[in-house]
Design a protein around this motif. Structure first.
Motif, PDB file in Angstrom:
ATOM      1  N   ILE A 122      84.823  31.618 -63.073  1.00  0.00           N
ATOM      2  CA  ILE A 122      86.106  32.281 -62.876  1.00  0.00           C
ATOM      3  C   ILE A 122      86.416  33.225 -64.030  1.00  0.00           C
ATOM      4  CG2 ILE A 122      88.573  31.862 -62.698  1.00  0.00           C
ATOM      5  CD1 ILE A 122      87.138  31.312 -60.174  1.00  0.00           C
ATOM      6  N   TYR A 123      85.968  32.841 -65.247  1.00  0.00           N
ATOM      7  CA  TYR A 123      86.168  33.787 -66.351  1.00  0.00           C
ATOM      8  C   TYR A 123      85.443  35.089 -66.053  1.00  0.00           C
ATOM      9  CZ  TYR A 123      87.615  29.651 -68.926  1.00  0.00           C
ATOM     10  OH  TYR A 123      88.222  28.506 -69.313  1.00  0.00           O
ATOM     11  N   LEU A 133      87.585  41.483 -62.521  1.00  0.00           N
ATOM     12  CA  LEU A 133      88.830  41.954 -61.900  1.00  0.00           C
ATOM     13  C   LEU A 133      89.601  42.844 -62.857  1.00  0.00           C
ATOM     14  CD1 LEU A 133      90.188  38.788 -60.074  1.00  0.00           C
ATOM     15  CD2 LEU A 133      89.150  40.787 -59.083  1.00  0.00           C
ATOM     16  N   ILE A 134      89.601  42.445 -64.137  1.00  0.00           N
ATOM     17  CA  ILE A 134      90.316  43.269 -65.124  1.00  0.00           C
ATOM     18  C   ILE A 134      89.644  44.625 -65.245  1.00  0.00           C
ATOM     19  CG2 ILE A 134      90.768  43.479 -67.587  1.00  0.00           C
ATOM     20  CD1 ILE A 134      91.394  40.513 -67.585  1.00  0.00           C
ATOM     21  N   LEU A 153      84.755  36.257 -63.186  1.00  0.00           N
ATOM     22  CA  LEU A 153      85.505  36.927 -62.115  1.00  0.00           C
ATOM     23  C   LEU A 153      86.726  37.641 -62.683  1.00  0.00           C
ATOM     24  CD1 LEU A 153      85.901  37.297 -59.051  1.00  0.00           C
ATOM     25  CD2 LEU A 153      87.407  35.351 -59.137  1.00  0.00           C
ATOM     26  N   VAL A 154      87.442  36.954 -63.585  1.00  0.00           N
ATOM     27  CA  VAL A 154      88.645  37.570 -64.153  1.00  0.00           C
ATOM     28  C   VAL A 154      88.270  38.809 -64.950  1.00  0.00           C
ATOM     29  CG1 VAL A 154      90.469  37.210 -65.841  1.00  0.00           C
ATOM     30  CG2 VAL A 154      90.014  35.483 -64.149  1.00  0.00           C
ATOM     31  N   PHE A 192      90.657  46.541 -61.898  1.00  0.00           N
ATOM     32  CA  PHE A 192      92.031  46.858 -61.507  1.00  0.00           C
ATOM     33  C   PHE A 192      92.984  47.092 -62.661  1.00  0.00           C
ATOM     34  CE2 PHE A 192      90.467  43.981 -58.072  1.00  0.00           C
ATOM     35  CZ  PHE A 192      90.172  45.014 -57.215  1.00  0.00           C
ATOM     36  N   ALA A 248      85.159  27.048 -63.849  1.00  0.00           N
ATOM     37  CA  ALA A 248      86.012  27.818 -64.748  1.00  0.00           C
ATOM     38  C   ALA A 248      85.224  28.937 -65.410  1.00  0.00           C
ATOM     39  CB  ALA A 248      86.613  26.894 -65.801  1.00  0.00           C
TER      40      ALA A 248
END
Lengths: 80, 472
Positions: free
Chosen positions: A66-67, A73-74, A69-70, A77, A63
């Motif tokens: 993944i944070y 990504l933010i 990664l998020v 994009f 997790a």
């Protein structure tokens, strides 16, 4: 250098830096799975319990990655 | 089945190959385009009776619901009525195996008084998330859709007339893009035709204004004639009135002519706006009266630039090669939309609190607001702090649930999407990877829900030791 390129440059560098956080998750998952596999090797009867706990631990460790990664990504994009 | 396909597979392959060739000739090459929020469909595909734009992730989740409902209907129909009946094989058997395996799995974690509720939540979340995750493996998802030109980064706006350029990419579809020539909803109007229509509108407006003016002047002449013939009894007063009348008549003349002129132009504008709203606007430079007059010289360069960028005549034409095209897929994996993951996370959160209150009553709140030991023991303040941390941690669960699923599946679908742009055959190992990632993420989501629900049913202090004593 035109502003558009600067923006893209900044976004790329920022996203790359944000993904450094994934390294921690990777280390954590490696430790968790390594420990779990050792435990399973020593005590195969308890494999189901160990596996469940391992998956949980891996999910928590993942997790964090993944944070990161998020966030990246933010940056890539959603930010403009 | 096998005998039917013997020797025919090659024709299927040939047919698919020819279909690929056809699509390659018909459809312009697209560039990869990644967007985090669910892509909105072009205008005209709204959800009926609601003022909501349809997104492709919503379509995906509707498909998931339908498949899940069909699945439930099938499984409940096929279930043997009594134990003696020989269970039907195949798919139903597979489901029964899965069900029993997971039942034992959850029973080992959360077996207890609330097992039924916990297992229901576990299985529901597992199936929904699993189906949603596996959608990225279905061919056509994320790849078949509207094809439209992508001008997001090519066009710098000052006026934002067409809403082409946005910060978040939404207005791309609302503005003039999403021309959707794939489904043939929009009729193409070439820029030359558009300009000609503008010119025609201008001349028509001028003609209309002239006609109104002529009508009015005839009317005015008639009125003057009438006034002259009515001159008998009213004397000087009519003279004054006459003068007023002519003045008023002239004013009315010009006003009404202008109104007629504007009316024709407004009709033309409304037509263009309607096409723009239908996302079919071909993107020519605005009409002369829209830019505010005759300063063509000033805006010439700007207008030309706009023209070059916004001009997308025929997708198969020469100009189209210089425009990047992107696909707006009809269906996208629902787990790549934060709305879906967040809503499931909220459901899980609510169920965790619900089962806590159900098991422990109002005493469940002492988990968060633990003032019982504040004045009794020297370290009572720590308990308060721990309770508050638990409260924050419970809300953090929503974030961690939703972002974990979103991040994993979005990254996976980007992986598949990006790999498909490299070499057609290449992505198959990634499909296998994503198959397992989908299972694991669904399992983790459901399992964490079950564990947190189980934790919420356990009271903090006394029951802990009690449970341990029971277990040993």
């Amino acid at each position: 250098m035109d502003p558009q390129s600067t923006i893209i440059l900044g976004k790329a560098i920022g996203a790359g830096l944000a993904m450094i956080g994934a390294a921690g998750g990777g280390i954590g998952i490696g430790l968790a799975v390594g420990g779990a596999v050792q435990a399973m090797g020593r005590n195969p009867d308890h494999t189901p319990t160990i596996q469940t706990n391992m998956i949980l631990g891996v999910a928590f460790a993942e997790a964090v990655a993944i944070y990161a990664l998020v966030v990246s990504l933010i940056i890539l994009f959603v930010l403009s | 089945m096998n005998s039917f396909w013997n020797g025919k597979r090659r024709f299927v392959a040939l047919l698919m190959f020819l279909g690929g060739v056809f699509v390659a000739l018909r459809v312009p090459p697209v560039i990869p385009f990644i967007q985090l929020p669910g892509e909105k469909f072009p205008a005209g595909y709204d959800i009926p009776f609601l003022d909501i734009r349809l997104t492709n992730t919503f379509v995906g989740s509707v498909i998931v619901w339908i498949v899940l409902l069909l699945f439930v209907v099938y499984v409940t129909r096929r279930r043997p009525k009594d134990g003696n009946e020989v269970p039907p094989g195949g798919f139903y058997n597979m489901f029964e195996m899965l069900f029993e395996g997971l039942m034992g799995f959850v029973g080992g974690i959360a077996g207890g008084r609330h097992f039924r509720l916990i297992f229901n939540m576990f299985m529901t979340i597992f199936l929904v998330v699993l189906l949603a995750n596996w959608m990225e493996l279905v061919p056509g998802v994320d790849t078949i859709g509207f094809i439209h030109p992508h001008v997001k980064e090519k066009y710098d706006v000052e006026k934002d007339e067409y809403k082409v350029v946005t910060t978040d990419g939404y207005e791309i579809y609302q503005g003039f893009l999403g021309i959707s020539y794939v489904n043939g909803q929009c009729d193409w109007i070439s820029p030359a035709d558009e300009a000609a229509a503008d010119e025609a509108a201008l001349t028509a407006a001028a003609a209309a204004a002239k006609a109104v003016e002529m009508d009015l002047s005839q009317d005015a002449a008639y009125a003057r004639y009438q006034a002259e013939h009515d001159d008998h009894g009213e004397g000087e007063a009519t003279g004054d009135a006459h003068g007023d009348d002519t003045h008023a008549g002239e004013a009315v003349e010009s006003d009404e002519a202008a109104a007629a002129y504007d009316e024709v132009l407004a009709a033309r504008l409304a037509e263009k706006q309607a096409r723009r709203d239908r996302s079919c606007y071909t993107g020519v430079a605005p009409a002369p009266w829209e830019t505010g007059g005759d300063d063509h010289e000033d805006e010439g360069e700007h207008a030309d630039e706009k023209h070059d960028i916004l001009l997308h005549p025929d997708p198969r034409s020469e100009e189209a090669k210089h425009v990047p095209w992107v696909v707006l897929p009809f269906v996208r994996v629902p787990s790549t939309d934060l709305n879906m993951t967040l809503s499931i996370a909220l459901i899980a959160f609510v169920m965790i609190q619900y089962i806590g209150f159900k098991a422990l009553g109002i005493g469940y709140l002492t988990k968060f607001f633990n003032f019982s030991t504040l004045f009794k023991s020297p370290l009572g303040g720590i308990d308060v702090a721990v309770g508050l941390l638990e409260l924050i941690g419970d809300f953090a669960k929503i974030l961690s649930f939703s972002f974990r699923l979103l991040g994993n599946i979005f990254a996976g679908s980007i992986l598949l999407f990006g790999m498909s742009f490299l070499v057609p055959i290449l992505p198959w190992p990634f499909f296998i990877l994503e198959f397992f990632v989908g299972v694991i993420q669904a399992l983790v989501f459901a399992l964490l829900t079950a564990i947190f629900m189980n934790l919420a049913t356990v009271s903090h202090h006394h029951d802990d030791e009690h449970d341990h004593a029971e277990a040993h």
